[in-house]
Design a protein around this motif. Structure first.
Motif, mmCIF file in Angstrom:
data_model
loop_
_atom_site.group_PDB
_atom_site.id
_atom_site.type_symbol
_atom_site.label_atom_id
_atom_site.label_comp_id
_atom_site.label_asym_id
_atom_site.label_seq_id
_atom_site.Cartn_x
_atom_site.Cartn_y
_atom_site.Cartn_z
ATOM 1 N N VAL A 83 -104.837 -79.135 63.228
ATOM 2 C CA VAL A 83 -105.065 -77.826 63.591
ATOM 3 C C VAL A 83 -106.692 -76.471 63.431
ATOM 4 O O VAL A 83 -106.997 -76.047 63.787
ATOM 5 N N THR A 84 -107.828 -76.904 62.291
ATOM 6 C CA THR A 84 -108.638 -77.002 62.119
ATOM 7 C C THR A 84 -109.138 -77.010 64.154
ATOM 8 O O THR A 84 -110.138 -75.241 64.247
ATOM 9 N N LYS A 85 -109.490 -77.801 65.028
ATOM 10 C CA LYS A 85 -109.835 -77.715 65.767
ATOM 11 C C LYS A 85 -109.789 -76.906 66.702
ATOM 12 O O LYS A 85 -109.671 -75.828 67.320
ATOM 13 N N THR A 86 -108.848 -76.073 66.873
ATOM 14 C CA THR A 86 -107.537 -75.571 67.509
ATOM 15 C C THR A 86 -108.290 -73.945 66.952
ATOM 16 O O THR A 86 -108.238 -73.111 68.029
ATOM 17 N N LYS A 87 -107.823 -73.764 65.775
ATOM 18 C CA LYS A 87 -108.862 -72.467 65.322
ATOM 19 C C LYS A 87 -110.290 -72.309 65.744
ATOM 20 O O LYS A 87 -110.862 -71.921 65.423
ATOM 21 N N GLY A 93 -114.051 -69.580 71.571
ATOM 22 C CA GLY A 93 -113.245 -68.508 72.648
ATOM 23 C C GLY A 93 -113.968 -67.425 72.798
ATOM 24 O O GLY A 93 -114.328 -66.834 73.782
ATOM 25 N N GLN A 94 -112.986 -66.654 71.470
ATOM 26 C CA GLN A 94 -112.978 -64.900 71.750
ATOM 27 C C GLN A 94 -114.238 -64.846 71.436
ATOM 28 O O GLN A 94 -114.950 -64.283 72.248
ATOM 29 N N MET A 95 -115.510 -65.239 70.540
ATOM 30 C CA MET A 95 -116.669 -64.861 71.002
ATOM 31 C C MET A 95 -117.254 -64.958 72.359
ATOM 32 O O MET A 95 -118.453 -64.195 71.940
ATOM 33 N N SER A 96 -117.513 -65.960 73.030
ATOM 34 C CA SER A 96 -117.756 -66.302 74.561
ATOM 35 C C SER A 96 -117.167 -65.624 74.883
ATOM 36 O O SER A 96 -118.551 -65.060 76.152
ATOM 37 N N GLU A 97 -115.927 -65.054 74.965
ATOM 38 C CA GLU A 97 -115.614 -64.138 76.049
ATOM 39 C C GLU A 97 -115.811 -62.716 75.706
ATOM 40 O O GLU A 97 -116.278 -61.913 76.827
ATOM 41 N N SER A 493 -105.546 -67.380 56.496
ATOM 42 C CA SER A 493 -107.243 -67.277 56.449
ATOM 43 C C SER A 493 -107.691 -67.344 57.019
ATOM 44 O O SER A 493 -108.488 -67.440 56.541
ATOM 45 N N THR A 494 -107.217 -67.178 58.223
ATOM 46 C CA THR A 494 -108.533 -67.601 59.609
ATOM 47 C C THR A 494 -108.933 -66.258 60.208
ATOM 48 O O THR A 494 -109.604 -66.052 60.682
ATOM 49 N N GLY A 495 -107.771 -65.581 60.414
ATOM 50 C CA GLY A 495 -107.359 -64.202 60.538
ATOM 51 C C GLY A 495 -107.109 -64.554 61.857
ATOM 52 O O GLY A 495 -107.120 -63.577 63.108
ATOM 53 N N PHE A 496 -106.336 -65.734 62.898
ATOM 54 C CA PHE A 496 -106.119 -66.072 64.095
ATOM 55 C C PHE A 496 -105.235 -67.142 63.741
ATOM 56 O O PHE A 496 -104.530 -67.900 63.593
ATOM 57 N N PRO A 497 -103.951 -65.413 64.300
ATOM 58 C CA PRO A 497 -102.643 -66.252 64.056
ATOM 59 C C PRO A 497 -102.531 -67.163 65.195
ATOM 60 O O PRO A 497 -103.040 -66.679 66.691
ATOM 61 N N SER A 498 -101.052 -67.660 65.286
ATOM 62 C CA SER A 498 -101.461 -68.784 66.004
ATOM 63 C C SER A 498 -100.566 -68.736 67.674
ATOM 64 O O SER A 498 -100.927 -68.982 68.941
ATOM 65 N N PHE A 499 -100.136 -67.448 67.613
ATOM 66 C CA PHE A 499 -99.759 -66.623 68.496
ATOM 67 C C PHE A 499 -101.622 -66.365 70.032
ATOM 68 O O PHE A 499 -101.321 -66.036 71.580
ATOM 69 N N ALA A 500 -102.217 -66.167 69.613
ATOM 70 C CA ALA A 500 -103.320 -65.708 69.773
ATOM 71 C C ALA A 500 -104.193 -66.759 70.592
ATOM 72 O O ALA A 500 -105.011 -66.291 71.580
ATOM 73 N N HIS A 501 -103.614 -68.107 70.286
ATOM 74 C CA HIS A 501 -103.981 -69.480 71.303
ATOM 75 C C HIS A 501 -103.363 -70.370 71.521
ATOM 76 O O HIS A 501 -103.111 -71.093 72.187
ATOM 77 N N SER A 521 -104.055 -57.108 69.746
ATOM 78 C CA SER A 521 -105.083 -55.866 68.989
ATOM 79 C C SER A 521 -105.593 -56.009 67.742
ATOM 80 O O SER A 521 -106.695 -56.205 67.561
ATOM 81 N N ALA A 522 -104.798 -56.671 66.969
ATOM 82 C CA ALA A 522 -104.924 -56.955 65.643
ATOM 83 C C ALA A 522 -105.163 -57.478 65.655
ATOM 84 O O ALA A 522 -106.069 -57.727 64.313
ATOM 85 N N ALA A 523 -105.128 -58.452 65.705
ATOM 86 C CA ALA A 523 -105.538 -60.335 66.105
ATOM 87 C C ALA A 523 -107.114 -60.511 66.097
ATOM 88 O O ALA A 523 -108.140 -61.077 65.571
ATOM 89 N N ASN A 524 -107.731 -58.880 67.136
ATOM 90 C CA ASN A 524 -108.680 -58.812 67.099
ATOM 91 C C ASN A 524 -109.473 -58.353 65.894
ATOM 92 O O ASN A 524 -110.886 -58.555 66.634
ATOM 93 N N GLY A 525 -109.275 -58.281 64.862
ATOM 94 C CA GLY A 525 -109.320 -56.678 64.137
ATOM 95 C C GLY A 525 -111.062 -58.300 62.752
ATOM 96 O O GLY A 525 -111.917 -57.617 63.350
ATOM 97 N N SER A 526 -110.516 -59.747 63.086
ATOM 98 C CA SER A 526 -111.397 -60.423 62.809
ATOM 99 C C SER A 526 -113.050 -61.047 63.537
ATOM 100 O O SER A 526 -114.000 -61.069 63.322
ATOM 101 N N ILE A 527 -112.478 -60.828 64.875
ATOM 102 C CA ILE A 527 -113.447 -61.254 65.876
ATOM 103 C C ILE A 527 -114.479 -60.348 65.925
ATOM 104 O O ILE A 527 -115.760 -60.363 65.945
ATOM 105 N N ARG A 528 -113.966 -58.784 66.022
ATOM 106 C CA ARG A 528 -115.133 -57.581 66.054
ATOM 107 C C ARG A 528 -115.517 -57.717 64.186
ATOM 108 O O ARG A 528 -117.189 -57.166 64.762
ATOM 109 N N THR A 529 -115.433 -58.250 64.058
ATOM 110 C CA THR A 529 -116.301 -58.462 62.171
ATOM 111 C C THR A 529 -117.480 -59.350 62.418
ATOM 112 O O THR A 529 -118.612 -59.271 62.334
#
Length: 694
Positions: A83-87, A93-97, A493-501, A521-529
């Protein structure tokens, strides 16, 4: 790449000269080598705790159990749920996008709010009649809110700055025939174009993606640059002979966290006194250094004669899948950026500028290999900087090193592995029977192997059952429930819910389009930081360094101006998520005929195209072209033959083609209902008629 005047000769640096002779003597180098190696050892020792964290993160990412995990003899399953690899890949992927959502490197150059040394904007009147009328009246247009005193001051400053340009107006244009020029913006966009071209030449997008992956995995991403490097462009002449073109371009590159050794007493790059990068080079790579500016060729050859010197660190052996020990044929090269005592440089016969004579420590760049000084130059950047940029995924306020996704979910990954192994072992145990055999009731000498159709012979007259089967309870469901709970904790703990990937089976709010949009939109809060960290710690300093590099080593008067570098990572995220929605909402508001004259529809349409990652110049028309297009469409519609009007229904509705509007049979187009009841002897009448009854 654009033609420019950049060359290695134009980059003047004070450097120590090369040695001479077949056996070069470089006695003063001993002090410099000892100075650099002492700081390297200090940084290496202080980094061991971080290396342990990185090894744990790497093994969780690869799905490999570490040496600290011991299995009992009864544990049969060795499953590792990655699961670590998936997260990590979801975060990467979100950072690159976000960073490359606009298709270009996320750095923007804009003029400052009040640019100094260059005119922000001016206008030139092109209509002769307007110019004559203004001149005859002896008036000059005033800007909104401007007094006569400020107007006269502005007019005088404009004349001084623009010189021979006639009929100059500052501020917004007063008439439709005025031409607007924005020198500050033109200079900014020329500088931006030049920097983007240089970044494209150095494959900066690829290096930034590599830094983003390590940022998500290990918690820290690192880039370095710009450095002047001679780049070879393949080229063949008319006769097929290879004749490459050599150009000097500023290069940027990614630096792995494993090869980065910063000042251990610094909590950020602003506090760092020095930085050391450890290189692993082959014979050919080491020889190529001699072609770069100010490297000492004789010292490089001497270092090569001493033979390979690279020794694998403990973490390199821990990361290797192959446990076989093979001797390496590489050289360890240390690249030092930082301060060195002035006396040490004077002993090495370095020409120190007069303005630096009074300083005790001087910024330098030193390369070492096999105890030889391959290069020693004064820091060429003005103002002096250490050209390394360290970005944390999650900021640790008391360390330069950040915290990554893999470390945040280390405990939950361990829990998921444990519960999954228990579930698998229990399923294997409960899926088979434990067979108990009473041999006293069986005929001796029989094969006790059990298989379908097996026949056991009993002793004659022996009472009781001879074979017993015991089934163990299946508790896999309870273990899987705990596994799912640990997975939910990993999401938290990671801020990336499973439905986001890509998780399916979403229930509750996520079942609707608006609901899943709200959750995403709420899940993207962590990637904004995280993207904001990349903007502040990497993109903005790197852009400023490239700006200073061009102004110092490749000066062009056309790009001179009061400019500022902006990192566009967060802006890209805003454009992809919110900006398009706001533009569409505003477009809906200005559909009102009363508000429509106040809206710049051409700008709105272009911005909507940008938010959809389309080229506005190709998909959107200007106001002039839109007017021409509207006239063309009007002419085209007028030339089309008029279609015959379809019959109208009783309430004015248009009836379908081929249907009578007054049809009452209920076949369509007429009155709603079943229609009139058929009479006797009419088609559709199904009752018995009187004649048949007689």
């Amino acid at each position: 790449m654009e033609e420019d005047n950049l060359s290695t000769d134009s980059i003047k640096m004070l450097a120590v000269k090369d040695t001479s002779g077949e056996t070069p003597n470089d006695e003063p180098a001993g002090g410099i080598v000892a100075y650099v190696e002492e700081r390297f050892n200090k940084a290496e020792t202080s980094r061991q705790t971080e290396e342990t964290r990185w090894i744990t993160a790497y093994k969780n990412y690869r799905g490999i159990y570490g040496e600290d995990v011991k299995f009992t003899s009864t544990e049969k399953s060795r499953v590792f749920v990655k699961v670590t690899k998936t997260k990590v890949l979801a975060a990467y992927g979100q950072m690159s996008e976000v960073l490359f959502g606009n298709g270009k490197f996320p750095i923007v150059i804009d003029p400052t709010t009040l640019p100094e040394g260059v005119v922000e904007s001016f206008h030139i009147e092109t209509n002769d009649e307007v110019k004559k009328a203004e001149k005859a009246a002896g008036i000059e247009p005033l800007l909104p809110g401007e007094t006569m005193q400020t107007y006269m001051e502005r007019l005088g400053s404009m004349k001084n700055e623009l010189g021979p340009v006639q009929d100059v107006r500052s501020g917004p244009g007063m008439t439709p025939t005025q031409i607007t020029f924005e020198p500050a913006m033109i200079a900014a966009k020329k500088m931006e174009k030049k920097i983007h071209d240089q970044l494209e030449e150095s494959s900066a997008n690829k290096h930034l993606r590599a830094a983003a992956l390590e940022c998500a995995l290990f918690g820290t991403g690192i880039m370095k640059g710009p450095f002047a490097v001679d780049k070879e462009y393949p080229k063949w002449d008319d006769e097929g002979t290879y004749n490459p073109t050599i150009k000097t371009v500023p290069m940027v590159s990614n630096v792995s966290v494993w090869n980065f050794y910063p000042d251990p007493d610094a909590h950020s790059m602003e506090e760092a006194e020095y930085v050391i990068e450890r290189h692993k080079m082959s014979h050919s790579e080491l020889r190529k250094l001699a072609k770069r500016p100010y490297f000492r060729k004789n010292e490089i050859e001497t270092a090569l004669k001493f033979g390979p010197s690279y020794t694998k660190e403990w973490w390199e052996q821990a990361m290797e899948d192959d446990i076989q020990q093979v001797a390496t044929e590489r050289f360890e090269v240390l690249e030092f950026w930082g301060n060195v005592e002035r006396k040490t440089l004077e002993d090495h016969k370095v020409d120190i500028p007069k303005e630096l004579k009074g300083k005790d420590n001087i910024a330098v760049n030193i390369w070492l290999c096999n105890g030889r000084v391959l290069r020693l130059v004064l820091n060429p950047f003005t103002p002096s900087i250490i050209p390394f940029y360290v970005v944390p995924y999650e900021i640790n306020p008391y360390s330069m090193w950040g915290i990554g996704v893999a470390e945040n979910m280390d405990d939950t990954q361990t829990l998921m592995n444990g519960f999954m192994r228990m579930a698998v072992d229990n399923a294997a145990l409960s899926g088979n029977l434990l067979i108990e055999v009473d041999e006293t009731n069986l005929v001796p000498g029989q094969d006790l192997t059990v298989y379908p159709g097996k026949v056991f012979r009993r002793q004659g007259g022996a009472p009781g059952q001879a074979i017993f089967g015991t089934k163990f309870p299946n508790v896999s469901n309870e273990n899987m429930q705990m596994f799912d709970k640990a997975r939910v904790l990993a999401d938290e703990s990671t801020g990336f819910p499973s439905f986001a990937h890509g998780q399916t089976g979403i229930s509750g709010v996520g079942r609707t389009a608006s609901g899943i949009s709200m959750l995403m939109s709420a899940a993207n809060g962590s990637i904004r930081t995280v993207v904001k960290n990349i903007d502040d710690y990497l993109l903005a300093p790197l852009g400023k360094a490239l700006f200073s590099f061009n102004m110092q080593f490749d000066f062009d008067p056309e790009i001179k101006g009061d400019l500022e570098v902006k990192a566009a990572g967060t802006e890209s995220l805003m454009a992809n998520e919110v900006r398009s929605q706001r533009l569409m909402q505003f477009l809906g508001v200005v559909q009102n005929p009363i508000l429509a004259p106040f809206a710049r529809l051409d700008y709105i349409v272009r911005e909507i195209a940008k938010s959809m990652e389309l080229d506005p110049d190709k998909v959107a028309n200007s106001m002039q072209r839109a007017a021409i297009q509207a006239e063309i469409l009007k002419t085209f519609q007028a030339s089309q033959p008029q279609q015959p009007q379809a019959p109208q229904g009783p309430q004015g509705q248009q009836a379908p083609a081929g249907v009578q509007a007054q049809d009452t049979t209920g076949s369509g187009g007429g009155n709603i209902g079943t229609g009139s009841v058929p009479l006797p002897n009419e088609q559709g009448f199904s009752a018995n008629n009187g004649g048949a009854a007689q």
